[in-house]
Motif scaffolding. Sequence first.
Motif, short mmCIF file in Angstrom:
data_model
loop_
_atom_site.label_atom_id
_atom_site.label_comp_id
_atom_site.label_asym_id
_atom_site.label_seq_id
_atom_site.Cartn_x
_atom_site.Cartn_y
_atom_site.Cartn_z
N SER A 43 24.27 3.65 12.41
CA SER A 43 23.75 5.00 12.16
C SER A 43 22.30 5.00 11.69
N ASP A 44 21.60 3.86 11.77
CA ASP A 44 20.25 3.77 11.24
C ASP A 44 19.41 2.84 12.11
N ARG A 45 18.77 3.40 13.14
CA ARG A 45 17.97 2.59 14.06
C ARG A 45 16.59 2.29 13.52
N GLY A 82 11.13 1.31 10.96
CA GLY A 82 10.59 2.52 11.53
C GLY A 82 9.87 3.39 10.51
N GLU A 83 9.21 4.43 11.02
CA GLU A 83 8.49 5.34 10.13
C GLU A 83 9.43 6.10 9.21
N GLY A 87 7.41 5.65 6.15
CA GLY A 87 6.55 6.83 6.17
C GLY A 87 5.72 6.92 7.43
N ALA A 88 5.14 8.11 7.64
CA ALA A 88 4.32 8.36 8.82
C ALA A 88 3.04 7.54 8.79
N TYR A 89 2.58 7.15 9.95
CA TYR A 89 1.37 6.35 10.08
C TYR A 89 0.15 7.18 9.68
N ASP A 90 -0.75 6.57 8.90
CA ASP A 90 -1.93 7.29 8.43
C ASP A 90 -3.08 7.24 9.42
N GLY A 91 -2.88 6.55 10.55
CA GLY A 91 -3.91 6.47 11.57
C GLY A 91 -4.96 5.42 11.32
N VAL A 92 -4.86 4.69 10.21
CA VAL A 92 -5.89 3.70 9.85
C VAL A 92 -5.28 2.34 9.57
N THR A 93 -4.31 2.28 8.68
CA THR A 93 -3.76 1.02 8.20
C THR A 93 -3.02 0.26 9.32
N GLN A 94 -3.38 -1.00 9.52
CA GLN A 94 -2.72 -1.85 10.52
C GLN A 94 -1.85 -2.92 9.87
N GLN A 95 -2.13 -3.26 8.62
CA GLN A 95 -1.34 -4.25 7.90
C GLN A 95 -1.09 -3.75 6.48
N ARG A 96 0.04 -4.17 5.91
CA ARG A 96 0.37 -3.79 4.55
C ARG A 96 1.20 -4.89 3.90
N GLN A 97 1.13 -4.96 2.58
CA GLN A 97 1.88 -5.96 1.82
C GLN A 97 2.61 -5.33 0.64
N VAL A 113 3.08 -7.13 6.72
CA VAL A 113 3.82 -6.29 7.65
C VAL A 113 2.81 -5.67 8.60
N GLN A 114 3.02 -5.88 9.90
CA GLN A 114 2.04 -5.48 10.92
C GLN A 114 2.48 -4.20 11.62
N ARG A 115 1.53 -3.35 11.92
CA ARG A 115 1.80 -2.11 12.66
C ARG A 115 2.07 -2.44 14.12
N ASN A 116 3.14 -1.85 14.70
CA ASN A 116 3.44 -1.97 16.12
C ASN A 116 3.25 -0.60 16.75
N GLU A 117 2.13 -0.44 17.45
CA GLU A 117 1.80 0.87 18.01
C GLU A 117 2.78 1.28 19.11
N LEU A 118 3.30 0.31 19.86
CA LEU A 118 4.18 0.63 20.98
C LEU A 118 5.42 1.36 20.52
N TYR A 119 6.02 0.88 19.41
CA TYR A 119 7.28 1.46 18.93
C TYR A 119 7.09 2.37 17.73
N SER A 120 5.84 2.62 17.34
CA SER A 120 5.55 3.45 16.14
C SER A 120 6.35 2.93 14.95
N SER A 121 6.27 1.62 14.73
CA SER A 121 7.03 0.99 13.66
C SER A 121 6.20 -0.10 13.02
N TRP A 122 6.81 -0.77 12.05
CA TRP A 122 6.18 -1.90 11.36
C TRP A 122 7.07 -3.11 11.54
#
Length: 318
Positions: A43-45, A82-83, A87-97, A113-122
């Motif tokens: 129930s949680d993709r 997933g977002e 949370g929703a992507y801020d349009g800037v951050t590509q990596q986070r720790q 943790v790396q941003r994956n633009e294809l799947y809108s996920s991390w």
Amino acid sequence: MLRAFIGLIALVLGGQAGAQTPEWRLQTYDDGAYFSGAISVTSDRDVKLLCGERSARGLSGEQVGNMEPDITRRDSLRLHLGEGVLGAYDGVTQQRQDVLLVVGATGYRLPVVQRNELYSSWEADLPATDAVFAAIAAQPEFEIRSSTGSRTVTARGFQTAHGALTGHCQTMFTAIGKPWSSVPAAAAPVVSMRDVAQASIRSGCGGPARMEPTALHSGDIDGDGLEDVVVYWNGITCSAGYPRPFCGASSCSAEFFVSSLHARGVQPKELLTQGVRMQPLSNGNMGVVTIGTAPTCQRRANCEFTWYWNGRALALLQ
């Protein structure tokens, strides 16, 4: 007429999520160019753990239309978040720790943790034997915390699903010559050649098929105590597309699914024949008798060929 290796395809453990209790389950995929295995909560993709690489079948991404596959390193699993979790992507951050997995009273900080633009996920790659997986398996739930909030995730079924995932990944990476060193080979489940053969039939037909009793011939060909299977396409009628895709005017394709060869990642032997039958041999193993066409008979009194296991491969009994 003869086909390339068909790997393990579309094993789905469990049923529909529906009203069932949420739990971790395994799904696998192989389109001939790339394979993958993934576990997630029904129930949680937004939370998924996976592995993936090139398929042993050797097709190109262009052939199957798969140009953005998940490719992971040997000995590692990729955590997709997933977002809905971070949370929703801020349009800037590509990596986070700032991501922490909290299990019981212990926190496990994820690496970058790396941003994956294809799947809108991390995503973050972790060793397949990371201590956090054993910790999650021992608890009823765990928490994913970050600067953008937190999510509690059930651990129901995680231990079984994680074991199945690592076993599948080990098997599939071994098939392409990249066996995992961090997961003992014994951890990989015994692969049923009947399941592999039936998956090959579904793939070859592009869907379901009607099978006559002559479609599958089984016996212990290599003497390892496990069932081996020969698929004879003369006994198979595909429900979709061309009904007899691997048969000619007088002969059909036969595929030899032998457990010892499959474990080494060797493609199944394929040949054209006018018939197949199993033949007990004096060494206690089963041989496979095929019937050739006139041009292949040469000076034989009959046109039957017996194939046997010589300790390393299938060989023709002279």
